[in-house]
Structures are given as C-alpha cells and as structure tokens.
Design a protein around this motif. Structure first.
Motif, PDB file in Angstrom:
ATOM      1  N   ILE A   1       0.834  -1.198   0.000  1.00  0.00           N
ATOM      2  CA  ILE A   1       0.000   0.000   0.000  1.00  0.00           C
ATOM      3  C   ILE A   1       0.872   1.252   0.000  1.00  0.00           C
ATOM      4  O   ILE A   1       0.616   2.203  -0.745  1.00  0.00           O
ATOM      5  N   ILE A   2       1.915   1.263   0.803  1.00  0.00           N
ATOM      6  CA  ILE A   2       2.789   2.440   0.880  1.00  0.00           C
ATOM      7  C   ILE A   2       3.567   2.607  -0.417  1.00  0.00           C
ATOM      8  O   ILE A   2       3.775   3.733  -0.887  1.00  0.00           O
ATOM      9  N   ALA A   3       3.996   1.513  -1.029  1.00  0.00           N
ATOM     10  CA  ALA A   3       4.677   1.608  -2.325  1.00  0.00           C
ATOM     11  C   ALA A   3       3.730   2.169  -3.383  1.00  0.00           C
ATOM     12  O   ALA A   3       4.136   2.993  -4.212  1.00  0.00           O
ATOM     13  N   CYS A   4       2.459   1.755  -3.354  1.00  0.00           N
ATOM     14  CA  CYS A   4       1.474   2.313  -4.293  1.00  0.00           C
ATOM     15  C   CYS A   4       1.233   3.790  -4.030  1.00  0.00           C
ATOM     16  O   CYS A   4       1.027   4.563  -4.964  1.00  0.00           O
ATOM     17  N   MET A   5       1.258   4.196  -2.769  1.00  0.00           N
ATOM     18  CA  MET A   5       1.110   5.615  -2.450  1.00  0.00           C
ATOM     19  C   MET A   5       2.277   6.418  -3.010  1.00  0.00           C
ATOM     20  O   MET A   5       2.087   7.517  -3.540  1.00  0.00           O
ATOM     21  N   ALA A   6       3.489   5.874  -2.905  1.00  0.00           N
ATOM     22  CA  ALA A   6       4.658   6.566  -3.456  1.00  0.00           C
ATOM     23  C   ALA A   6       4.549   6.651  -4.978  1.00  0.00           C
ATOM     24  O   ALA A   6       4.876   7.678  -5.575  1.00  0.00           O
ATOM     25  N   TRP A   7       4.094   5.579  -5.618  1.00  0.00           N
ATOM     26  CA  TRP A   7       3.918   5.571  -7.069  1.00  0.00           C
ATOM     27  C   TRP A   7       2.878   6.608  -7.486  1.00  0.00           C
ATOM     28  O   TRP A   7       3.068   7.340  -8.460  1.00  0.00           O
ATOM     29  N   SER A   8       1.767   6.683  -6.745  1.00  0.00           N
ATOM     30  CA  SER A   8       0.714   7.626  -7.122  1.00  0.00           C
ATOM     31  C   SER A   8       1.156   9.069  -6.908  1.00  0.00           C
ATOM     32  O   SER A   8       0.698   9.962  -7.620  1.00  0.00           O
ATOM     33  N   GLN A   9       2.044   9.324  -5.952  1.00  0.00           N
ATOM     34  CA  GLN A   9       2.527  10.688  -5.771  1.00  0.00           C
ATOM     35  C   GLN A   9       3.403  11.116  -6.936  1.00  0.00           C
ATOM     36  O   GLN A   9       3.393  12.284  -7.313  1.00  0.00           O
ATOM     37  N   LEU A  10       4.155  10.202  -7.510  1.00  0.00           N
ATOM     38  CA  LEU A  10       4.908  10.548  -8.719  1.00  0.00           C
ATOM     39  C   LEU A  10       3.951  10.833  -9.866  1.00  0.00           C
ATOM     40  O   LEU A  10       4.146  11.773 -10.629  1.00  0.00           O
ATOM     41  N   GLY A  11       2.887  10.043  -9.986  1.00  0.00           N
ATOM     42  CA  GLY A  11       1.902  10.266 -11.044  1.00  0.00           C
ATOM     43  C   GLY A  11       1.124  11.549 -10.848  1.00  0.00           C
ATOM     44  O   GLY A  11       0.796  12.240 -11.805  1.00  0.00           O
ATOM     45  N   SER A  12       0.834  11.910  -9.587  1.00  0.00           N
ATOM     46  CA  SER A  12       0.098  13.145  -9.344  1.00  0.00           C
ATOM     47  C   SER A  12       0.957  14.358  -9.646  1.00  0.00           C
ATOM     48  O   SER A  12       0.448  15.389 -10.071  1.00  0.00           O
ATOM     49  N   ALA A  13       2.259  14.249  -9.450  1.00  0.00           N
ATOM     50  CA  ALA A  13       3.146  15.352  -9.817  1.00  0.00           C
ATOM     51  C   ALA A  13       3.128  15.535 -11.334  1.00  0.00           C
ATOM     52  O   ALA A  13       3.138  16.657 -11.831  1.00  0.00           O
ATOM     53  N   GLN A  14       3.056  14.421 -12.066  1.00  0.00           N
ATOM     54  CA  GLN A  14       3.023  14.511 -13.519  1.00  0.00           C
ATOM     55  C   GLN A  14       1.732  15.164 -13.991  1.00  0.00           C
ATOM     56  O   GLN A  14       1.763  16.016 -14.871  1.00  0.00           O
ATOM     57  N   THR A  15       0.605  14.804 -13.392  1.00  0.00           N
ATOM     58  CA  THR A  15      -0.644  15.395 -13.844  1.00  0.00           C
ATOM     59  C   THR A  15      -0.710  16.873 -13.490  1.00  0.00           C
ATOM     60  O   THR A  15      -1.258  17.654 -14.253  1.00  0.00           O
ATOM     61  N   SER A  16      -0.135  17.276 -12.355  1.00  0.00           N
ATOM     62  CA  SER A  16      -0.176  18.699 -12.012  1.00  0.00           C
ATOM     63  C   SER A  16       0.691  19.514 -12.967  1.00  0.00           C
ATOM     64  O   SER A  16       0.323  20.624 -13.343  1.00  0.00           O
ATOM     65  N   VAL A  17       1.836  18.969 -13.393  1.00  0.00           N
ATOM     66  CA  VAL A  17       2.674  19.667 -14.367  1.00  0.00           C
ATOM     67  C   VAL A  17       1.960  19.730 -15.710  1.00  0.00           C
ATOM     68  O   VAL A  17       1.959  20.757 -16.377  1.00  0.00           O
ATOM     69  N   ALA A  18       1.309  18.620 -16.096  1.00  0.00           N
ATOM     70  CA  ALA A  18       0.591  18.600 -17.370  1.00  0.00           C
ATOM     71  C   ALA A  18      -0.585  19.570 -17.338  1.00  0.00           C
ATOM     72  O   ALA A  18      -0.850  20.275 -18.322  1.00  0.00           O
ATOM     73  N   GLU A  19      -1.283  19.662 -16.207  1.00  0.00           N
ATOM     74  CA  GLU A  19      -2.399  20.594 -16.104  1.00  0.00           C
ATOM     75  C   GLU A  19      -1.934  22.036 -16.163  1.00  0.00           C
ATOM     76  O   GLU A  19      -2.558  22.876 -16.807  1.00  0.00           O
TER      77      GLU A  19
END
Length: 153
Positions: free
Chosen positions: A120-138
């Motif tokens: 679960i914590i590894a998935c949280m770390a993965w999703s934080q990298l993905g959320s940084a990407q979406t915020s830059v793309a937005e």
C-alpha cells in the motif's frame, strides 16, 4: 480518564499517519539523513548539517519528480519510479511491522499485514509521482490555454 484515552487514540493515529508519510518519502529522507551525517562527520556544525541534509532531500525529491515528468521513455520512467517506490515499500514494511507488532506479536498475521502495508505504501509513493506529472501537465495545459485565449482576444 475517558478524555485521556481519546487523546491517546488521536495521538497514536497521528504518529501512525506520520510514519506512513515518512515511509512514502523514504528516498529523499534517506538521502537527506545521509548528507546531514556526512556533513557532520566532516567537521560541519549542526546547523550546516541540518540545512545541508534538508537541501539534499528536497533536491532529490524535486529532481526525481522533474525527471519523471520530463522523460518520455517508459523504461527510464519505470527506473525513476522504482528508485522511489522500492525504498518506500521497504520503509513501509518496517513501519507496519513495528507498529502492528506491538499489538500482534510474532507470527504469520504480522508478516502478512506488514507485506500488505508495504504494498500500500509503495502504491502511495507511485501515485505521488503520477500526481506530480498530472499537475505539471495541467499547468502546461492551462498556460497553453491562456496563450490561445490571449491570441483570440
């Protein structure tokens, strides 16, 4: 007495949340601690060591997110993500094992809960990298939309 139990519960939950948050950011935390100890062992005082460690951790997190956002190759993105996810999973396993071990003791249930917590914590770390990407793309999309609106008006 009841208020102390309720406050103790909230304090315990807060410490648990803090441990999970630190586990998600394990790589920058480890880099910052290593840099701070290295500076202190090489003759720097405490203030310089703390600031240097903090700066190293922030730069590690910022550089990782920036490289993840700017890289187009899926292989390189996977390697960058694994650099953040694997230490987070290891730290998550240790955190869950330590906290749940206080209640359960040793056994198979503790190991299973620790492995599930690590995932679960590894998935949280993965999703934080993905959320940084979406915020830059937005933000890039919003900037592009602003340029188009300015040219149209």
């Amino acid at each position: 007495m009841t208020i102390l139990l309720v406050l103790g519960l909230f304090a315990g939950l807060y410490i648990f949340w803090l441990a999970i948050t630190l586990a998600v950011h394990a790589l920058p935390l480890y880099v910052g601690l290593a840099a701070g100890f290295w500076l202190h062992n090489h003759g720097q005082d405490f203030i310089v060591s703390i600031l240097g460690g903090f700066l190293a951790g922030v730069l590690t997190l910022s550089a990782g997110r920036l490289l993840f956002d700017l890289t187009q190759s899926p292989t390189v993105r996977l390697v960058i993500a694994l650099l953040f996810v694997l230490p987070a999973g290891f730290a998550g396993y240790q955190a869950i094992h330590g906290i749940v071990g206080l209640a359960l003791g040793t056994g198979m249930a503790l190991t299973v809960m620790s492995v599930v917590g690590a995932c679960i914590i590894a998935c949280m770390a993965w999703s934080q990298l993905g959320s940084a990407q979406t915020s830059v793309a937005e933000s890039a999309r919003d900037a592009d939309r602003g340029v188009r609106d300015g040219a149209a008006g």
